[in-house]
Write an enzyme that holds these catalytic residues in place. Structure first.
Site, PDB file in Angstrom:
ATOM      1  CE  LYS A  29     -33.088 -10.344  -7.745  1.00 15.30           C
ATOM      2  NZ  LYS A  29     -32.875  -9.172  -6.627  1.00 15.30           N
TER       3      LYS A  29
ATOM      4  CD  GLU B 129     -25.328 -13.898 -14.647  1.00 18.66           C
ATOM      5  OE1 GLU B 129     -25.411 -12.749 -14.104  1.00 18.66           O
ATOM      6  OE2 GLU B 129     -25.575 -13.931 -15.895  1.00 18.66           O
TER       7      GLU B 129
ATOM      8  CG  ASP C 294     -29.893  -7.242  -1.454  1.00 18.52           C
ATOM      9  OD1 ASP C 294     -30.728  -6.647  -2.182  1.00 18.52           O
ATOM     10  OD2 ASP C 294     -30.280  -7.249  -0.115  1.00 18.52           O
TER      11      ASP C 294
ATOM     12  CE1 TYR D 254     -27.338  -7.029 -14.363  1.00 12.07           C
ATOM     13  CE2 TYR D 254     -26.455  -7.055 -12.265  1.00 12.07           C
ATOM     14  CZ  TYR D 254     -27.430  -6.664 -13.296  1.00 12.07           C
ATOM     15  OH  TYR D 254     -28.240  -5.670 -12.996  1.00 12.07           O
TER      16      TYR D 254
ATOM     17  CE  LYS E  22     -35.254 -12.008  -4.563  1.00 11.17           C
ATOM     18  NZ  LYS E  22     -36.197 -10.750  -4.444  1.00 11.17           N
TER      19      LYS E  22
ATOM     20  CB  CYS F 283     -64.135  11.599   3.809  1.00  7.95           C
ATOM     21  SG  CYS F 283     -64.329   9.949   2.762  1.00  7.95           S
TER      22      CYS F 283
ATOM     23  CG  LEU G  33     -34.126 -10.114 -13.453  1.00  2.00           C
ATOM     24  CD1 LEU G  33     -33.122 -10.701 -12.523  1.00  2.00           C
ATOM     25  CD2 LEU G  33     -34.060 -10.583 -14.877  1.00  2.00           C
TER      26      LEU G  33
ATOM     27  CB  CYS H 141     -62.873   5.860   0.142  1.00  2.00           C
ATOM     28  SG  CYS H 141     -63.783   7.593   0.546  1.00  2.00           S
TER      29      CYS H 141
ATOM     30  CB  CYS I 157     -61.632  10.951   0.139  1.00  2.00           C
ATOM     31  SG  CYS I 157     -60.676   9.886   1.353  1.00  2.00           S
TER      32      CYS I 157
ATOM     33  CG  ASP J 218      -2.071  -1.089   1.132  1.00  2.00           C
ATOM     34  OD1 ASP J 218      -2.240  -1.566   0.051  1.00  2.00           O
ATOM     35  OD2 ASP J 218      -2.654  -1.440   2.043  1.00  2.00           O
TER      36      ASP J 218
ATOM     37  CG  PHE K 177      -1.392   1.886  -4.890  1.00  2.00           C
ATOM     38  CD1 PHE K 177      -1.585   1.481  -6.081  1.00  2.00           C
ATOM     39  CD2 PHE K 177      -2.346   2.919  -4.584  1.00  2.00           C
ATOM     40  CE1 PHE K 177      -2.472   1.767  -7.115  1.00  2.00           C
ATOM     41  CE2 PHE K 177      -3.173   3.328  -5.440  1.00  2.00           C
ATOM     42  CZ  PHE K 177      -3.552   2.768  -6.363  1.00  2.00           C
ATOM     43  CG  ASP K 178      -0.999   5.088  -0.393  1.00  2.00           C
ATOM     44  OD1 ASP K 178      -1.910   4.777  -1.240  1.00  2.00           O
ATOM     45  OD2 ASP K 178      -1.194   4.730   0.975  1.00  2.00           O
TER      46      ASP K 178
ATOM     47  CB  CYS L 205     -63.697   6.473   4.001  1.00  2.00           C
ATOM     48  SG  CYS L 205     -61.913   7.530   3.682  1.00  2.00           S
TER      49      CYS L 205
END
Length: 666
Positions: free
Chosen positions: A113, A111, A115, A222, A309, A406, A81, A421, A427, A31, A34-35, A403
């Site tokens: 999925k 593949e 998140d 992907y 899922k 109202c 999807l 309603c 309303c 590191d 690199f820096d 309702c």
């Protein structure tokens, strides 16, 4: 070596080190080294601004401030999807694909999925040009400056990449980085973030890219998108992307049949808990690009892909009370108010109960201990009741009859699950909801005006419908809560600017029941003006492509209402667009006027997208499937056998691309 050559050499070397570290996970220098090199490059660039490059490795540290993220249309729409929750769903999907394609051997790419937050990144000549969020699928926010700070996103590609293409993926926050961020917040007495996904998504909209650079975001790619890409299948596309320098997870797998898909799902349903980032399922795609093109898209999703899922996390908590919300259409939604509980990374306090039938079916009662999970890992819902823990004095839930806003007596339309309603114009939540829908991004997209401000305007007596917005003056709104002089000015400018919004968005904005974005576009394309739509009868409307009887009746009911007609006339008087503006720049001729074409196969002189474009430029329409209304099938190599059989059975003429050229050149 000249200064320019030194700068270019340092950039190339640092890009390679970034790739080694963040993509391959195999650093070749420390590191510190690199820096040191990065600092050397920064100093050279500062002294020699004529060699500035927006894709230099020095941009990784950020520093650009973006006050307003520009909205950019997607050149290629970003679809969502379809979801499945069982093996049977996947088998049904495979059967639907086979029915369209005929008796062909399907292969699949599996593949994980991820998140995170969806992103589309454009590359031209191997250089990162632009990065845009999903937005509504048609347009998104330009977050290029923030994406450039993510180390795993290449800013200069290598190898035999196409001249221009887009690549899509997810911006994620790995668990380790997320935990480190939260630990740092806790140490300084700040509130920790709730979950990695929301934190990753929120990071993309930070105004200072230097702050984004401090966050350990990652980008998992992907899919490739573009014309004439050098790939014949999805899995080959993933391999090519790796060769060009992208971070593509190695968990993806190409399989020969649906049984192997199930093996992949079963394996990762267990092993996903050992991954360094969140995943909530498996994406299954038809591998062959040729068959993807044959299958095409619905109005929302590709027919050639399906998300499976994993079973949602489930918790128990106590139902404290039930409240009822009124939507803009008058639909009543019962909401469970819960004892707060941690679920899938967030604190859940409320959950939808859907309707009276669902409450009765599960026999949900106040003070019950209930089972809660997130539907599709997003919306909390009650899926059951622990009867063993039910109290002896428990009482059956009685659904409301009036309702809650109202007090109008609720109605229930035969064949529908929800109560409504009927007080459409009296309303408050319905009135406010319709105006909020009108100003929303997919509709009139009015800058400077949000949902809370609409409520303030209504409660102050300044607006009673969306036509009233155009009568507002700066002095009317400047005194509203949290408004101020500049905000009031921006609001009025935003309303004025909305007068140039195209007709299809205006029609969607009116809030006609069942008329979503796609239906609005179909109606506008067919009728061209609001007056033509308003005067259409039931039979006329049903004959429009994809317009069924339910939609047609709703449109007729809307324009039979005198209040609606009066509001539309007021909007006309304010010069809101109620007529389709034909794009003369793309119209070539009307030689194909009234003709419907279906395109199938691979072509020598056209890409499929180019062929469809030429059809529309000459006044024709492109159909997604063959029917008795189809005038021609344009067949290329490897035309789907099912389409060939159907066209022959219906007697639809089959022509090749050269015969099509003769049609438009007559």
């Amino acid at each position: 070596m000249s200064t320019k050559e030194t700068i270019l050499a340092l950039r190339e070397e640092l890009n390679q080190h970034n790739y080694n570290y963040y993509v391959l996970d195999k650093p070749t220098i420390s590191d510190f080294e690199f820096d040191t090199k990065l600092k050397q490059l920064q100093e050279l660039e500062d002294k020699n601004p004529e060699f500035f490059d927006e894709n230099s490795p020095t941009v990784r540290v950020g520093g650009t401030v973006t006050k307003n993220f520009e909205t950019i249309p997607h050149e290629y729409r970003m679809y969502s999807l379809d979801n499945s929750y069982s093996k049977e769903d996947l088998l049904d999907w495979e059967a639907r694909c086979q029915k369209i394609l005929g008796d062909v051997d399907l292969e699949f790419t599996c593949e994980l999925k991820y998140d995170g937050a969806s992103i589309s990144i454009l590359y031209e000549n191997g250089r990162l040009k632009r990065a845009v969020t999903r937005g509504d699928g048609f347009q998104g926010d330009d977050v290029t400056n923030n994406i450039r700070t993510i180390k795993s996103v290449p800013i200069q590609l290598k190898g035999d990449y196409p001249e221009k293409f887009e690549i899509r993926g997810e911006i994620i926050l790995p668990f380790a980085g997320f935990e480190k961020m939260n630990q740092d917040l806790i140490e300084i007495g700040e509130t920790p973030y709730s979950n990695p996904r929301n934190t990753a998504s929120g990071s993309l909209k930070l105004q200072n890219s230097a702050e984004v650079a401090k966050r350990p975001l990652d980008c998992l790619l992907y899919t490739l998108v573009g014309n004439n890409l050098p790939i014949s299948n999805q899995f080959e596309g993933l391999q090519k992307a790796r060769e060009w320098g992208f971070k593509v997870p190695n968990e993806s797998k190409s399989v020969k049949n649906i049984d192997k898909v199930f093996e992949f799902i079963n394996y990762w349903d267990v092993e996903r808990h050992n991954l360094p980032y969140e995943t909530d399922g498996v994406v299954v795609k038809i591998n062959q690009v040729q068959y993807q093109e044959e299958l095409g898209y619905t109005s929302k999703s590709p027919r050639w892909a399906m998300a499976y899922k994993f079973k949602a996390e489930q918790v128990t908590t106590v139902l404290n009370s039930i409240s009822y919300q009124v939507g803009r259409t008058g639909s009543i939604t019962p909401v469970a108010n819960l004892e707060p509980v941690q679920l899938a990374g967030t604190i859940v306090k409320r959950a939808s109960l859907h309707n009276a039938d669902q409450i009765a079916k599960l026999d949900i009662r106040i003070n019950d201990t209930v089972f809660v999970e997130k539907g599709g890992e997003i919306i909390p819902k009650i899926v059951g009741v622990s009867l063993e823990e039910r109290k002896s004095n428990s009482e059956t839930t009685t659904y409301i009859t009036n309702c809650p806003e109202c007090d109008s007596e609720l109605i229930r339309i035969e064949g529908e699950a929800n109560h409504y309603c009927p007080n459409f114009y009296g309303c408050p939540p319905q009135i406010i909801g319709r105006i909020q829908h009108y100003i929303s991004r997919k509709a009139m997209d009015i800058d400077g005006l949000g949902g809370e401000t609409v409520a303030l305007l209504y409660n102050a007596g300044l607006v009673k419908n969306y036509a009233d917005l155009y009568d507002l003056k700066k002095e009317d709104v400047v005194s509203l809560e949290r408004m101020g002089d500049k905000s009031a000015e921006n609001l009025i400018k935003g309303i004025e600017k909305s007068k140039s919004i195209p007709f299809e968005s205006v029609l969607y904005a009116l809030g006609i029941r069942y008329v979503g974005e796609t239906v609005a576009k179909k109606l506008v394309k067919h009728y061209k003006t609001i007056d033509a739509i308003a005067s259409a009868n039931l039979m006329d409307l049903v004959l429009v492509d994809e317009i069924g009887e339910k939609i047609a009746k709703s449109v007729i009911l809307f324009f039979e209402n005198e209040n609606n007609v009066a509001i539309v006339n007021r909007l006309k008087s304010h010069n809101v667009q109620f007529e389709k503006v034909e794009d003369l720049s793309t119209a070539v001729s009307d030689k194909l006027e009234g003709k419907i074409f279906v395109v199938s196969g691979v072509f020598e002189t056209y890409s499929r997208d180019d062929l469809k474009k030429v059809i529309e430029e000459n006044g024709g329409k492109v159909g997604s499937s063959i029917s008795s209304k189809t005038h021609y099938v344009i067949a290329g190599d490897n035309m789907g056998p099912a389409k060939l059989e159907k066209a022959s059975k219906l007697g639809v003429p089959i022509i090749n691309e050269y015969q099509f050229n003769d049609l438009i050149n007559e």
